[in-house]
Design a protein around this motif. Structure first.
Motif, PDB file in Angstrom:
ATOM      1  N   UNK A  74       0.786  -1.193   0.113  1.00 35.71           N
ATOM      2  CA  UNK A  74      -0.008   0.040  -0.198  1.00 35.71           C
ATOM      3  C   UNK A  74       0.813   1.235  -0.049  1.00 35.71           C
ATOM      4  N   UNK A  75       2.108   1.152  -0.298  1.00 29.81           N
ATOM      5  CA  UNK A  75       3.145   2.263  -0.186  1.00 29.81           C
ATOM      6  C   UNK A  75       2.743   3.282  -1.183  1.00 29.81           C
ATOM      7  N   UNK A  76       2.886   4.454  -0.799  1.00 30.94           N
ATOM      8  CA  UNK A  76       2.875   5.637  -1.875  1.00 30.94           C
ATOM      9  C   UNK A  76       4.222   6.690  -1.498  1.00 30.94           C
ATOM     10  N   UNK A  77       4.869   6.344  -0.614  1.00 33.19           N
ATOM     11  CA  UNK A  77       6.276   6.998  -0.301  1.00 33.19           C
ATOM     12  C   UNK A  77       7.177   6.266  -0.059  1.00 33.19           C
ATOM     13  N   UNK A  78       8.558   6.197  -0.344  1.00 27.03           N
ATOM     14  CA  UNK A  78       9.605   5.595  -0.124  1.00 27.03           C
ATOM     15  C   UNK A  78      10.642   6.478   0.065  1.00 27.03           C
ATOM     16  N   UNK A  79      11.242   6.061   1.318  1.00 22.34           N
ATOM     17  CA  UNK A  79      12.441   6.858   1.523  1.00 22.34           C
ATOM     18  C   UNK A  79      13.651   6.048   1.710  1.00 22.34           C
ATOM     19  N   UNK A  80      14.570   6.098   0.675  1.00 23.46           N
ATOM     20  CA  UNK A  80      15.921   5.416   0.641  1.00 23.46           C
ATOM     21  C   UNK A  80      16.809   5.883   1.418  1.00 23.46           C
ATOM     22  N   UNK A  81      16.913   5.632   2.829  1.00 23.31           N
ATOM     23  CA  UNK A  81      17.886   6.091   3.826  1.00 23.31           C
ATOM     24  C   UNK A  81      18.895   5.179   4.210  1.00 23.31           C
ATOM     25  N   UNK A  82      18.674   3.797   4.082  1.00 26.37           N
ATOM     26  CA  UNK A  82      19.782   2.872   4.507  1.00 26.37           C
ATOM     27  C   UNK A  82      21.002   3.189   3.961  1.00 26.37           C
ATOM     28  N   UNK A  83      22.192   2.939   4.811  1.00 26.17           N
ATOM     29  CA  UNK A  83      23.511   3.382   4.521  1.00 26.17           C
ATOM     30  C   UNK A  83      24.648   2.518   5.143  1.00 26.17           C
ATOM     31  N   UNK A  84      25.810   2.751   4.681  1.00 21.90           N
ATOM     32  CA  UNK A  84      26.619   2.054   5.650  1.00 21.90           C
ATOM     33  C   UNK A  84      27.993   2.999   5.059  1.00 21.90           C
ATOM     34  N   UNK A  85      28.962   3.036   6.041  1.00 19.83           N
ATOM     35  CA  UNK A  85      30.022   3.838   5.888  1.00 19.83           C
ATOM     36  C   UNK A  85      31.204   3.117   6.245  1.00 19.83           C
TER      37      UNK A  85
ATOM     38  N   UNK B 209      31.772  16.279  -3.233  1.00 18.23           N
ATOM     39  CA  UNK B 209      33.049  16.393  -2.363  1.00 18.23           C
ATOM     40  C   UNK B 209      33.657  14.939  -2.127  1.00 18.23           C
ATOM     41  N   UNK B 210      35.091  14.670  -2.648  1.00 17.77           N
ATOM     42  CA  UNK B 210      35.587  13.130  -2.616  1.00 17.77           C
ATOM     43  C   UNK B 210      36.985  13.280  -1.905  1.00 17.77           C
ATOM     44  N   UNK B 211      36.826  13.363  -0.389  1.00 20.19           N
ATOM     45  CA  UNK B 211      38.149  13.259   0.026  1.00 20.19           C
ATOM     46  C   UNK B 211      38.545  11.727   0.073  1.00 20.19           C
ATOM     47  N   UNK B 212      39.964  11.283  -0.063  1.00 19.36           N
ATOM     48  CA  UNK B 212      40.568   9.931  -0.137  1.00 19.36           C
ATOM     49  C   UNK B 212      40.144   9.137   0.997  1.00 19.36           C
ATOM     50  N   UNK B 213      39.878   9.555   2.249  1.00 26.81           N
ATOM     51  CA  UNK B 213      39.726   8.931   3.350  1.00 26.81           C
ATOM     52  C   UNK B 213      38.416   8.055   3.244  1.00 26.81           C
ATOM     53  N   UNK B 214      37.380   8.836   2.696  1.00 30.86           N
ATOM     54  CA  UNK B 214      36.004   8.082   2.126  1.00 30.86           C
ATOM     55  C   UNK B 214      35.757   7.912   0.780  1.00 30.86           C
ATOM     56  N   UNK B 215      36.864   7.346  -0.042  1.00 27.37           N
ATOM     57  CA  UNK B 215      36.732   7.225  -1.579  1.00 27.37           C
ATOM     58  C   UNK B 215      35.895   6.379  -1.685  1.00 27.37           C
ATOM     59  N   UNK B 216      35.593   5.240  -1.141  1.00 28.91           N
ATOM     60  CA  UNK B 216      34.416   4.426  -1.424  1.00 28.91           C
ATOM     61  C   UNK B 216      33.134   4.886  -1.563  1.00 28.91           C
ATOM     62  N   UNK B 217      32.696   5.475  -0.087  1.00 32.65           N
ATOM     63  CA  UNK B 217      31.707   6.121   0.107  1.00 32.65           C
ATOM     64  C   UNK B 217      31.355   7.159  -0.908  1.00 32.65           C
ATOM     65  N   UNK B 218      32.229   8.055  -1.268  1.00 33.23           N
ATOM     66  CA  UNK B 218      31.815   9.221  -2.039  1.00 33.23           C
ATOM     67  C   UNK B 218      31.681   8.639  -3.538  1.00 33.23           C
ATOM     68  N   UNK B 219      32.336   7.767  -4.088  1.00 35.90           N
ATOM     69  CA  UNK B 219      31.974   7.128  -5.186  1.00 35.90           C
ATOM     70  C   UNK B 219      30.887   6.482  -5.409  1.00 35.90           C
TER      71      UNK B 219
ATOM     72  N   UNK C 157      26.817   6.974  12.827  1.00 36.60           N
ATOM     73  CA  UNK C 157      27.656   6.890  11.606  1.00 36.60           C
ATOM     74  C   UNK C 157      28.729   8.076  11.632  1.00 36.60           C
ATOM     75  N   UNK C 158      28.494   9.180  12.244  1.00 40.33           N
ATOM     76  CA  UNK C 158      29.525  10.384  12.455  1.00 40.33           C
ATOM     77  C   UNK C 158      29.939  10.611  13.626  1.00 40.33           C
ATOM     78  N   UNK C 159      30.128   9.610  14.367  1.00 40.77           N
ATOM     79  CA  UNK C 159      30.384   9.748  16.168  1.00 40.77           C
ATOM     80  C   UNK C 159      31.799  10.007  16.021  1.00 40.77           C
ATOM     81  N   UNK C 160      32.613   9.990  14.987  1.00 40.94           N
ATOM     82  CA  UNK C 160      34.103  10.238  14.944  1.00 40.94           C
ATOM     83  C   UNK C 160      34.198  11.811  14.721  1.00 40.94           C
ATOM     84  N   UNK C 161      33.150  12.705  14.234  1.00 37.19           N
ATOM     85  CA  UNK C 161      33.406  14.068  13.826  1.00 37.19           C
ATOM     86  C   UNK C 161      32.817  14.842  15.102  1.00 37.19           C
ATOM     87  N   UNK C 162      33.652  16.042  15.161  1.00 41.91           N
ATOM     88  CA  UNK C 162      33.478  16.995  16.323  1.00 41.91           C
ATOM     89  C   UNK C 162      31.865  17.502  16.444  1.00 41.91           C
TER      90      UNK C 162
END
Length: 227
Positions: free
Chosen positions: A69-80, A133-143, A178-183
């Motif tokens: 019965x869905x009318x709205x989909x939010x594609x939020x699932x992710x991994x880093x 924005x493609x920092x090499x430390x997160x190259x896989x995520x950015x790509x 997911x961003x626990x390492x960020x100030x």
């Protein structure tokens, strides 16, 4: 679309930004399937737990049959995995692409016909400032997020004639696990991001730039690449 009375599926709906989407959608009058690999972890009152692993096509198909019965989909699932491209674990790099590109596309392919059959609606893809924005430390995520951005733009054009709007949410670091390492001072409130995104869905906006960093990076896309 009108959020009130809609039927939403939120992937990764058990924590972080996804949990805020689930909570606010219910507050706005929607029926909400909170999808997660472990549905027992869904704890938002009024949410309908839905078992879903977006990297498993059989799991996606089962979830689509349940949430018919869905009318709205939010594609939020992710991994880093924070994997670099030249020396990172290839399995982790593939996981990023399987999740953010193929997983998101697979869920979209499963639910788009359902949303169309139910009279049309909307899809929101949670992307990132790292789409651009493609920092090499997160190259896989950015790509993977860049690929998902291109996919979002193409799917938007395919689904428009079917009465389905597609919105891209771009945002920097949020105050989630997911961003626990960020100030803390460099992170955005995910509740505010969810609210702005739902407002944009309601107005049919094609894109949300949820913080100043994202807006600045988008403005600079025409500049020469770093290096």
């Amino acid at each position: 679309m009108d959020i009130n009375g809609s039927v939403a599926v939120v992937t990764g709906g058990n924590r972080g930004l996804g949990r805020h989407f689930v909570t606010q959608l219910i507050e706005r009058g929607a029926k909400v399937y909170a999808a997660a690999r472990n549905p027992e972890s869904v704890d938002v009152p009024g949410a309908v737990p839905l078992r879903l692993d977006i990297t498993d096509p059989e799991s996606v198909a089962r979830a689509a049959r349940v949430a018919a019965d869905a009318t709205l989909l939010i594609n939020n699932a992710g991994v880093s995995t924070r994997s670099r491209l030249l020396d990172g674990d290839l399995d982790q790099i593939r996981l990023e692409m399987e999740t953010h590109y193929f997983g998101t596309l697979g869920v979209t392919r499963a639910f788009a016909p359902i949303i169309e059959a139910n009279g049309g609606g909307a899809i929101l893809n949670v992307l990132s400032v790292l789409s651009w924005l493609h920092p090499p430390t997160s190259g896989a995520y950015s790509a993977a997020k860049a690929a998902s951005w291109a996919m979002t733009d193409a799917v938007r054009q395919e689904l428009a004639p079917k009465g389905i709007t597609v919105t891209a949410l771009h945002v920097g670091y949020m105050d989630t696990d997911m961003a626990a390492f960020v100030a803390p001072e460099n992170k955005t409130d995910p509740a505010a991001v969810a609210g702005a995104a739902l407002d944009a869905i309601g107005s049919g906006a094609p894109e949300i730039l949820a913080d100043e960093l994202t807006r600045a990076v988008k403005r600079d896309l025409a500049s020469s690449p770093a290096g």
